[in-house]
Design a protein around this motif. Structure first.
Motif, PDB file in Angstrom:
ATOM      1  N   TRP A 159      12.887   4.461  -5.925  1.00 51.46           N
ATOM      2  CA  TRP A 159      12.075   3.645  -6.834  1.00 51.46           C
ATOM      3  C   TRP A 159      10.603   3.870  -6.497  1.00 51.46           C
ATOM      4  O   TRP A 159      10.180   3.663  -5.361  1.00 51.46           O
ATOM      5  N   PRO A 203       7.154  -0.415 -14.965  1.00 51.84           N
ATOM      6  CA  PRO A 203       8.301  -1.139 -14.418  1.00 51.84           C
ATOM      7  C   PRO A 203       8.339  -2.566 -14.948  1.00 51.84           C
ATOM      8  O   PRO A 203       7.297  -3.140 -15.272  1.00 51.84           O
ATOM      9  N   LYS A 235      17.177  -0.792 -10.395  1.00 51.39           N
ATOM     10  CA  LYS A 235      16.585   0.223  -9.520  1.00 51.39           C
ATOM     11  C   LYS A 235      17.637   1.244  -9.098  1.00 51.39           C
ATOM     12  O   LYS A 235      17.339   2.439  -8.984  1.00 51.39           O
ATOM     13  N   GLU A 239      17.480   5.318  -9.637  1.00 53.15           N
ATOM     14  CA  GLU A 239      17.625   6.287  -8.552  1.00 53.15           C
ATOM     15  C   GLU A 239      18.796   7.236  -8.792  1.00 53.15           C
ATOM     16  O   GLU A 239      18.718   8.427  -8.483  1.00 53.15           O
TER      17      GLU A 239
END
Length: 594
Positions: A582, A562, A571, A575
């Protein structure tokens, strides 16, 4: 009236009857008979396909046929001649039913077309059961004669008697292989559909775990499509002594793995990921497919520039189903993508061939050094193009549409007997985003493409990384067989390539010292980036020495991490892309669930 009824004979609603007698399983032999209904044709054409669905390669299937005989309805022999590798022409002087019989040799398990042994038989009609184009649309019945303790399974409907099956036509038959023999069997239900699992062979698999995970994964198909193209589905698994691979069918799949390659986590993931891939094909390819493959022509190549969508997009979705089902962790999912990206970076063919071109060339595609240096393949590169398209769709639609929606619409609006083409896809993309994708398609599908994966992944709050303390090591850009010491691959424009070394050259020594069978990579690690090493080898049986200047390559394993401070919008794309929350904590580590 008589002439009218005779002229309609080829279209009469009568079954084509198949009888397969497993006469000599120890020697892989069977006797096959096919009875065709009444016909008034002067020449009845009988064919065995020259390829099987799911493998876009012409195969020598007819080589397994011997002792071909044709008889009329009175049992009298008919004259015939073979007019092509998979074609026989039977002469008729008057209207008659026709029965052909032949001996079948079935010892090609790895091709997933036919295999007969003393414990089972796997029968894919493409390599077993002849058909006549005149009766391709007629209903069929199949009866097997097998050893007493065998049980028979197929995605086809079962007949009244044991070891019999029925199908609406030859196209259903050829896409519904039969597994008969001594096996383990389980059944389960998911989302109102019936599923069966048959495993032939012994090994270190856990059949109960298979059932548990297959039950989870199959329902996640509805995250992409709406509805199922079947009422019952059969998973066939072969735990073998070496054959590996898998093939999709309209109501079933067959998966082959070495018998002791199920227990370790990485091995089990390979199995369940393959099962997911083949199950997805029930929609992508079997329910809808490119127009060049609709309908299948079993006697010649079926050309399409969209095989990358048929196979690569299926590969792209396979682990997403596992991830959404909780069968694969986010860590494992991202590790798989990192491996694919790293492999792409060491495939120089990406600079020479587009996914459209490789789709058209699939029927003659090879593997090995030439392929990786000058070509790509529909699976791995089709995966990456699918991912790039998914990201573009998510961004252009402000997360309201994804690549899943493209396939949902294909199933809804272009199911067989329709087919789709490149313009179909571009039209769907425009419908979903109100944007013209012609330029994108030209650059990413019809042209060779090298992606900036960091730029792509950044939109989902991710980045490629070799670790905080990334190191480098010497790189020669070649691999050597551990037994023959021959160079098996030499990366185009890499150090060994630039020096003049080619695949097939036989390594003798580095800097005058003999290289052992397992010592090539370790020997290169003894040097530093920029070192010049003398590589002695046999090229065309002539001893030669080449000086190679070693380049630099990362020493660690590529990973996807990340970003230090991923934004809420990044994020959100993550998703929307994968359908999970996340997965990282504030320190950038995977949460405990993963």
């Amino acid at each position: 009236m008589f002439l009218a009824s005779v002229s309609m004979a080829p279209m009469a609603w009568a079954d084509v009857l198949y009888q397969v007698n497993i006469t000599d399983p120890e020697h892989h032999l069977a006797q096959v008979s096919v009875s065709f209904p009444m016909t008034n044709e002067r020449q009845l054409q009988v064919n065995l396909p020259v390829w099987r669905t799911g493998k876009y390669t012409v195969l020598p299937l007819a080589d397994g046929i011997r002792n071909f005989v044709a008889k009329d309805e009175h049992g009298q022999p008919l004259t015939w001649q073979r007019t092509a590798s998979g074609e026989w022409q039977v002469a008729l002087e008057q209207p008659s039913q026709v029965t052909v019989t032949y001996q079948l040799y079935a010892n090609e398990l790895g091709q997933r077309v036919r295999d007969i042994s003393n414990t089972h038989a796997y029968l894919d009609a493409s390599g077993v059961m002849m058909y006549s184009p005149s009766f391709r649309d007629q209903p069929v019945q199949v009866a097997l004669t097998v050893p007493e303790n065998w049980k028979s399974y197929s995605g086809m409907a079962a007949g009244i008697k044991p070891h019999t099956f029925v199908a609406d036509n030859y196209d259903v038959l050829i896409d519904s292989p039969i597994e008969t023999g001594i096996s383990q069997y389980r059944n389960f239900s998911a989302d109102g559909k019936a599923f069966e699992l048959v495993v032939w062979g012994e090994g270190n698999f856990d059949i109960e775990q298979m059932v548990k995970d297959l039950q989870k994964v199959t329902v996640k198909s509805q995250d992409i499509w709406q509805g199922y193209p079947f009422e019952r589905y059969l998973f066939i698994v072969h735990a073998t002594s070496g054959a590996r691979g898998a093939t999709e069918h309209i109501n079933s799949t067959v998966i082959q793995l070495p018998r002791f390659s199920f227990r370790e986590r990485k091995d089990y993931l390979r199995f369940i990921s393959t099962a997911s891939h083949e199950f997805i094909h029930t929609w992508n390819v079997k329910a809808y497919r490119p127009e060049g493959l609709v309908p299948y022509d079993f006697q010649q190549e079926n050309m399409s520039d969209l095989l990358w969508m048929a196979e690569g997009s299926t590969s792209y979705f396979q682990n997403q189903l596992l991830l959404r089902a909780g069968v694969m962790s986010a860590k494992e999912f991202l590790e798989d993508i990192a491996k694919r990206i790293e492999r792409n970076q060491h495939t120089p063919g990406r600079e020479q061939q587009s996914v459209a071109e490789t789709s058209l060339g699939e029927w003659v595609a090879t593997s090995g050094d030439y392929a990786s240096n000058h070509s790509i393949n529909i699976y791995s590169e089709g995966y990456l193009v699918s991912m790039a398209l998914d990201y573009q769709l998510l961004r252009d639609s402000k997360l309201k549409a994804s690549y899943r929606d493209v396939h949902k619409l294909l199933y809804r609006d272009y199911a067989i007997p329709k087919g789709y083409n490149a313009q179909t896809i571009k039209t769907l993309l425009q419908q979903l985003t109100k944007r013209d994708y012609s330029d994108w398609w030209s650059k990413n599908v019809e042209s060779p493409v090298s992606y900036d994966f960091n730029e792509m992944l950044e939109h989902a709050g991710l980045a490629l990384s070799y670790g905080k303390d990334a190191k480098t090591k010497a790189f020669i850009g070649a691999s050597v067989s551990g037994t023959s010491l021959k160079f098996t691959s030499v990366e185009r424009n890499g150090p060994a390539w630039t020096a003049g070394i080619a695949a097939g050259d036989e390594l003798v020594a580095i800097n005058g010292l003999k290289v052992t069978a397992d010592g090539f990579e370790k020997r290169i690690e003894d040097f530093k980036v920029g070192d010049k090493v003398s590589v002695t080898l046999f090229k065309d049986d002539t001893l030669q020495t080449y000086v190679v200047t070693l380049a630099e390559t990362p020493a660690g394993k590529l990973a996807i991490k990340p970003l230090d401070k991923a934004a809420r919008s990044q994020k959100a794309l993550f998703e929307a892309w994968l359908g999970i929350d996340w997965p990282f904590d504030s320190d950038g580590n995977f949460k405990k669930a993963d």
